[in-house]
Enzyme design. Sequence first.
Site, PDB file in Angstrom:
ATOM      1  N   ASP A   1       0.861  -1.183   0.000  1.00 36.98           N
ATOM      2  CA  ASP A   1       0.000   0.000   0.000  1.00 36.98           C
ATOM      3  C   ASP A   1       0.897   1.233   0.000  1.00 36.98           C
ATOM      4  OD1 ASP A   1      -1.771  -2.088   0.531  1.00 36.98           O
ATOM      5  OD2 ASP A   1      -3.058  -0.846   1.799  1.00 36.98           O
TER       6      ASP A   1
ATOM      7  N   LYS B   1      -7.000   3.620  -3.138  1.00 36.26           N
ATOM      8  CA  LYS B   1      -7.421   3.591  -1.734  1.00 36.26           C
ATOM      9  C   LYS B   1      -7.627   5.009  -1.237  1.00 36.26           C
ATOM     10  CE  LYS B   1      -5.389   2.088   2.711  1.00 36.26           C
ATOM     11  NZ  LYS B   1      -4.232   1.366   3.309  1.00 36.26           N
TER      12      LYS B   1
ATOM     13  N   LYS C   1     -10.574   0.596  -2.365  1.00 39.21           N
ATOM     14  CA  LYS C   1     -10.423   0.318  -0.941  1.00 39.21           C
ATOM     15  C   LYS C   1     -10.682   1.576  -0.112  1.00 39.21           C
ATOM     16  CE  LYS C   1      -7.070  -1.196   2.565  1.00 39.21           C
ATOM     17  NZ  LYS C   1      -5.699  -1.719   2.821  1.00 39.21           N
TER      18      LYS C   1
END
Length: 308
Positions: free
Chosen positions: A145, A208, A244
């Site tokens: 991430d 995300k 996300k």
Amino acid sequence: ELGWISKVHVNRPAVVRHAEQIKKWRTVQGNWQAAWLLKAVTCIDLTTLSGDDTPSNVQRLCFKAKNPIREDLLKALDMHDKGITVAAVCVYPARVTDAVNALKAADCNIPVASVAAGFPSGQTPLEIKLAEIKLAVEYGAREIDIVISRSLVLTGEWEGLYEEIRQCREACGEAHMKTILSTGELGSLANVYKASMIAMMAGSDFIKTSTGKEVENATFPVGIVMMRAIREFYWQTGTKVGFKPAGGIRTAKEAITWLMLVKVELGVEWLTPELFRLGASSLLEDIEKQIFYHVTGTHALQHELAMA
């Protein structure tokens, strides 16, 4: 392809109005609610990102990741043999080895995700970001991430943003890459849309919302804009990119609402761990409490559910 973002306009009042309507959606009940909650569990990136993380609390997190819901509750729902686990365990790079070893000892194939690239601020030289990504992959992380440099968005340096994300994608190698946009710090919904598009163009497997460390994290207006960017990118390229939301998602009701929003905006095919994740640390606890109540008709006492 800068032409895709050069004339972007986001109707903020309309987006906010739609987001307010989403908050009023009626949630599902009974067995339908239990089913949606179990679906949410399979999409959770179970996370610990604290300065006081230790091998022992990472090990406990990994045990909970493999056994997210008490087995007797799953048996009552006839779901005990369906292999229900969370989607991934997310930790800092320094704790990746602990998580990999704990999951291996538990004979579990849940992937380990690691935050990297100057998380959470992004205020780190690119060379160090790339080195951190490579180390996390070397330690055994199968998902990375990354976090973008917000200054590149705020100053409109779209080609610079693309190049940074592209190099991060290259550093990830075979690992799955989720790009954190830190939407609460991008200044406008138009910037959220543009940053989403650039991140996808540069090869992100997921986009995300947040690090979970900003003042404003996952919100429905931001989610709507990002999902519509994903939909447009899919129409233009045929490539499905995952979504996300992360940060501030703590209740079972919120989790179901996010699932419903993805179903409405992107379709049922996005409701899989391959294309949808929920970044959360305390969400699983509330989901398990709701399932406990559904099965037993009583509220769980503090000692009846294992800590995540």
